[in-house]
Design a protein around this motif. Structure first.
Motif, short mmCIF file in Angstrom:
data_model
loop_
_atom_site.label_atom_id
_atom_site.label_comp_id
_atom_site.label_asym_id
_atom_site.label_seq_id
_atom_site.Cartn_x
_atom_site.Cartn_y
_atom_site.Cartn_z
N PRO A 41 -19.72 -8.37 5.14
CA PRO A 41 -21.15 -8.48 4.90
C PRO A 41 -21.95 -7.41 5.65
N ASP A 42 -22.90 -6.82 4.92
CA ASP A 42 -23.86 -5.85 5.45
C ASP A 42 -23.22 -4.53 5.90
N LEU A 43 -21.95 -4.31 5.59
CA LEU A 43 -21.32 -3.05 5.94
C LEU A 43 -21.90 -1.93 5.07
N PRO A 44 -22.27 -0.79 5.66
CA PRO A 44 -22.77 0.31 4.85
C PRO A 44 -21.77 0.72 3.76
N LEU A 45 -22.29 1.07 2.60
CA LEU A 45 -21.43 1.39 1.46
C LEU A 45 -20.41 2.46 1.80
N LEU A 46 -20.85 3.55 2.42
CA LEU A 46 -19.94 4.66 2.66
C LEU A 46 -18.85 4.29 3.67
N GLU A 47 -19.18 3.40 4.62
CA GLU A 47 -18.15 2.91 5.54
C GLU A 47 -17.17 2.00 4.82
N ALA A 48 -17.69 1.15 3.94
CA ALA A 48 -16.82 0.24 3.20
C ALA A 48 -15.88 1.01 2.27
N ALA A 49 -16.40 2.03 1.60
CA ALA A 49 -15.56 2.84 0.72
C ALA A 49 -14.48 3.55 1.52
N ARG A 50 -14.84 4.01 2.71
CA ARG A 50 -13.84 4.66 3.55
C ARG A 50 -12.76 3.66 4.00
N ALA A 51 -13.18 2.45 4.33
CA ALA A 51 -12.22 1.43 4.75
C ALA A 51 -11.28 1.07 3.60
N LEU A 52 -11.81 1.03 2.37
CA LEU A 52 -10.97 0.76 1.21
C LEU A 52 -9.97 1.89 0.99
N MET A 53 -10.45 3.12 1.09
CA MET A 53 -9.57 4.28 0.98
C MET A 53 -8.43 4.19 1.99
N GLU A 54 -8.76 3.86 3.23
CA GLU A 54 -7.75 3.77 4.28
C GLU A 54 -6.76 2.64 4.01
N ARG A 55 -7.25 1.52 3.43
CA ARG A 55 -6.34 0.41 3.14
C ARG A 55 -5.35 0.81 2.04
N ILE A 56 -5.83 1.46 0.99
CA ILE A 56 -4.93 1.91 -0.07
C ILE A 56 -3.92 2.90 0.49
N HIS A 57 -4.39 3.83 1.30
CA HIS A 57 -3.50 4.84 1.89
C HIS A 57 -2.44 4.21 2.77
N THR A 58 -2.82 3.18 3.52
CA THR A 58 -1.90 2.56 4.49
C THR A 58 -0.95 1.56 3.86
N GLU A 59 -1.45 0.74 2.94
CA GLU A 59 -0.68 -0.39 2.44
C GLU A 59 0.10 -0.10 1.15
N LEU A 60 -0.27 0.95 0.45
CA LEU A 60 0.47 1.33 -0.75
C LEU A 60 1.37 2.53 -0.44
N THR A 61 2.47 2.61 -1.13
CA THR A 61 3.45 3.66 -0.89
C THR A 61 3.36 4.73 -1.97
N TYR A 62 3.22 5.97 -1.54
CA TYR A 62 3.26 7.09 -2.49
C TYR A 62 4.71 7.36 -2.84
N GLU A 63 5.05 7.22 -4.11
CA GLU A 63 6.44 7.40 -4.54
C GLU A 63 6.47 8.10 -5.90
N THR A 64 6.95 9.33 -5.90
CA THR A 64 7.05 10.10 -7.14
C THR A 64 7.92 9.37 -8.16
N ALA A 65 7.49 9.39 -9.41
CA ALA A 65 8.23 8.80 -10.53
C ALA A 65 8.28 7.28 -10.48
N SER A 66 7.47 6.64 -9.63
CA SER A 66 7.44 5.18 -9.58
C SER A 66 6.58 4.60 -10.70
N THR A 67 5.77 5.44 -11.35
CA THR A 67 4.93 5.01 -12.46
C THR A 67 4.93 6.09 -13.54
N GLU A 68 4.42 5.71 -14.72
CA GLU A 68 4.22 6.66 -15.81
C GLU A 68 2.74 6.97 -15.92
N VAL A 69 2.40 7.96 -16.77
CA VAL A 69 1.00 8.35 -16.89
C VAL A 69 0.14 7.21 -17.41
N ASN A 70 0.75 6.28 -18.18
CA ASN A 70 -0.01 5.17 -18.75
C ASN A 70 0.25 3.84 -18.05
#
Length: 321
Positions: free
Chosen positions: A144-173
């Motif tokens: 609550p009341d978190l500035p938008l740009l801080e919240a977007a940055r926190a979301l970016m960091e969560r995706i970066h930290t909790e999801l794994t970058y893995e080539t060929a793990s998905t298709e274009v669609n």
């Protein structure tokens, strides 16, 4: 920073293609953070027809058609771009204090509210639905009341930290919800997931396609064709004074787009950094795919895409992959 980009797409068809029509987004946009210094698009075989137009999102696109039989197709874009990054946001204290809830309320439907073009990026798109699963993933960092740009940055960091970058793990669609559920993907998936999270909370965000200057492994030379296209997200932040006037009525819309790259955990106004080149923006990958089209004839083919991003002076000594 001066960067040269070679983007080569080659199709080798298993049989003759009688006719074909293609659309490409391979010319970088002009903006405050980048200037297009040179651009050539070479198509082999020579098209029977070719034209350039600007799409609804402001991207330069090229249409071409081939009306005689061909068994190969090569499209090569050779581009030189000068990039820079603004030092800071204008009126940064006001932008940085604007809460995400206030931005969400600004985009709720109200009768006779003035049209804000950023509202186009609130809705589901072909690759990015609005879904409770996205909202559930985002809400732990959208406090609550978190500035938008801080919240977007926190979301970016969560995706970066909790999801794994893995080539060929998905298709274009691959659906963005599937990539989120499996917890891995590539830059396109990370961008689609972040878009889904933001839009599911009522916040406008757009897909950005482009390139990123990368460095070869220690002791290894840079090679022609060893790079790849990249993707990230832009989040819209309205100007605080444009949300309401002194009488409490909605004022004329005005705002900025701030870029977030969940793959590399980098962000910035104008672009995540001067080592980024923005190619095109849209609702998702389907709007700005580098090349798409329809063909008549043999459909089986081999596709090879080679991308090189480097300072122009380095190209003379580079070897091919």
């Amino acid at each position: 920073m001066l960067l040269r980009i070679l983007h080569r797409t080659h199709y080798d068809y298993q049989g003759a293609i009688d006719m074909a029509q293609h659309m490409v987004h391979l010319s970088p946009v002009q903006s405050a953070s980048q200037k297009l210094r040179a651009h050539t698009l070479t198509i082999t075989p020579e098209p029977a027809a070719r034209s350039q137009t600007v799409d609804v999102f402001g991207n330069l696109r090229t249409f071409f058609s081939l009306q005689s039989p061909h068994e190969t197709l090569t499209v090569e874009a050779d581009t030189v771009v000068e990039t820079s990054v603004p030092k800071s946001l204008p009126n940064s204290a006001e932008w940085l204090a604007l809460s995400w809830e206030r931005v969400r309320e600004h985009f709720r439907y109200r009768a006779k509210a003035p049209y804000d073009p950023a509202a186009e990026f609130l809705f589901p798109s072909p690759y990015v639905p609005r879904d409770d699963a996205f909202a559930a993933f985002a809400l732990p960092v959208f406090t609550p009341d978190l500035p938008l740009l801080e919240a977007a940055r926190a979301l970016m960091e969560r995706i970066h930290t909790e999801l794994t970058y893995e080539t060929a793990s998905t298709e274009v669609n691959t659906p963005a919800l599937q990539a989120l559920a499996q917890g891995k993907g590539v830059c396109q998936d990370f961008a689609h997931i972040m878009l889904g999270c933001l839009r599911s909370l009522g916040l406008p965000a757009r897909y950005v396609s482009g390139y990123l200057l990368t460095q070869p492994p220690p002791g290894k030379p840079r090679l022609i064709g060893a790079d790849a296209s990249h993707a990230w997200v832009s989040v819209y932040c309205p100007l605080p004074q444009s949300l309401e006037d002194s009488e409490g009525k909605t004022a004329a819309p005005n705002g900025i787009w701030v870029d977030y790259d969940p793959t590399n955990n980098r962000c910035g106004w104008g672009s995540p950094g001067e080592d980024y080149v923005t190619l095109a923006t849209g609702r998702d990958f389907s709007d700005v795919s580098p090349m798409r089209g329809v063909i008549q004839g043999a459909s089986a083919h081999e596709l090879k895409v080679e991308v090189t991003v480097a300072p122009p002076e380095e190209f003379a000594g580079l070897e091919s992959v």
